[in-house]
Motif scaffolding. Structure first.
Motif: not given
Length: 431
Positions: A216-230
């Motif tokens: 989908s054009g993203t990455s695990l690091a990007a997902l972790v960064e998004a989760l850290l906004t919570l």
């Protein structure tokens, strides 16, 4: 209030953390379908022993609960659907395990059971999947994130399934299809659910977690960064392909305080020839160098690893290299098992070392890992840690995944500072 057996939906999870997460979706779907007196075996197929245990459990349930609906799903059901159906169980394939429709219209467990769902295998990214005869495969379905239940202080969150590699020993691509990721927003929604119900640690899991976002054009690091906004307090990652830890993910693992100092690596072996025959994408020196960099950047980090003993063609020298890897990589949490041939995989056609030798070598690896873990735990005595307390109010884990035990119970689900006073086996006593 006691729940009558006839009204109960029981889910028995085998194997990986992803299965634990998906088990809750199975339970919810079965209940929504109106299932009653139903037992669902969410099976594993990582080894032939795992499949044997699933068959044994199904036979026992059919014998001991003749009026119950017995359902088999998961990877063993995917690979041996006809076997379980012939036993009289309802078979639900992996792609359909979370669907309400899969658990409607129960059948007698004494008759041949139906098979629900599709095969979801497509060619892997670096080669074709192992052969399954003349079987045809459908296009993989999108993945929906799977969140475990509220019965643990930690929440397992499945964000990815399948694998697009072709490791010669692994039947995962047969059972799960190629890699598919949940959308970032869907993962965030699931994480919010865990946070709202008071779970203060989230563990991201998947079949090939480090490949998250490849489709989908993203990455695990990007997902972790998004989760850290919570407002998530502790975030932990399950097994990672060492070849896929890029600079962004490395920085999060070593610099972000809310990402726990605990890395589990899918190493599999410590000999380059074995790794080549496994069709792994790293070499021994890569693993040693990565773990050295991790410890240099974050000295309190704990290393775990998956290791296979007795892979086909493995001789004594090759095995010695895997033994030495435990010390060379400072592996304190080893997930070690003997190689077992999986039908349809290339490794099953290679010269075998034999089950007895594989089991003997696995036992030696476990002993070496136990010694390394005990020595590491001894270094923790006198230190302070932040303990997430489990639902029993007495046990839990430190940030580095050391298992802790309190002398007196405290509030379940709380995070509290503790002092580690002594080692007791594989656990630390905390006060």
């Amino acid at each position: 209030m006691m729940i009558a057996l006839a009204d109960r939906v029981e889910v028995v999870n085998f194997g990986c953390r992803l299965n634990i997460a998906e088990g809750e979706a199975v339970r919810a779907a079965a209940k929504a379908a109106g299932a009653r007196d139903t037992i669902v075996f969410n099976s594993c197929a990582v080894t032939d022993e795992a499949v044997r245990q699933a068959r044994q459990a199904v036979r026992r349930a059919l014998r001991d609960r003749p009026g119950a609906e017995v359902v088999v799903t998961g990877c063993a059901a995917e690979l041996e659907a006809e076997t379980f159906a012939a036993m009289g169980a309802r078979v639900v394939r992996n792609d359909a395990k979370g669907l309400v429709e899969s658990y409607k219209a129960p059948v007698s467990p004494r008759r041949r059971g139906p098979i629900t769902g599709r095969r979801v295998i497509a060619p892997a990214g670096d080669g074709p999947p192992p052969s399954r005869g003349n079987m045809t495969f459908d296009k993989p379905a999108p993945y929906q994130p799977a969140l475990s239940g509220s019965d643990h202080a930690r929440a397992f969150l499945g964000v990815q399934t399948g694998c697009s590699h072709s490791c010669t020993f692994c039947a995962t691509v047969l059972a799960r299809g190629t890699a598919r990721s949940a959308t970032t927003e869907a993962v965030l929604d699931a994480a919010r659910t865990a946070i709202d119900r008071g779970q203060r640690e989230i563990i991201l899991t998947g079949v090939d977690l480090a490949s998250y976002g490849d489709d989908s054009g993203t990455s695990l690091a990007a997902l972790v960064e998004a989760l850290l906004t919570l407002p998530v307090e502790r975030l932990r990652l399950s097994s990672l392909d060492p070849n896929r830890i890029d600079d962004a993910l490395f920085a999060l693992l070593t610099e972000e305080a809310r990402v726990m100092p605990h890395v589990h690596l899918s190493l599999q072996a410590g000999d380059d020839m074995v790794l080549t025959r496994m069709k792994r994408r790293h070499r021994r020196a890569d693993a040693v160098r990565l773990t050295e960099r991790l410890r240099d950047a974050r000295p309190d980090i704990a290393i775990g690893a998956d290791l296979i003993a007795g892979f086909p063609t493995e001789d004594d020298t090759m095995f010695a290299h895997s033994m030495a890897l435990i010390d060379d990589c400072d592996i304190v949490f080893g997930h070690i098992f003997p190689y077992s041939p999986r039908a349809g995989t290339p490794a099953a056609r290679m010269p075998q070392v034999g089950r007895a030798i594989a089991r003997e070598r696995a036992a030696k690896l476990r002993e070496a890992n136990a010694r390394r873990r005990a020595a590491w735990l001894d270094t923790q005595v006198g230190r302070t840690a932040s303990m997430l307390v489990e639902r029993d109010g007495l046990t839990g884990h430190a940030e580095n995944f050391a298992a802790l035990t309190l002398a007196t119970p405290v509030e379940p689900g709380s995070i509290l500072p503790v002092r580690l006073t002594a080692r007791e086996g594989d656990r630390m006593l905390a006060a």
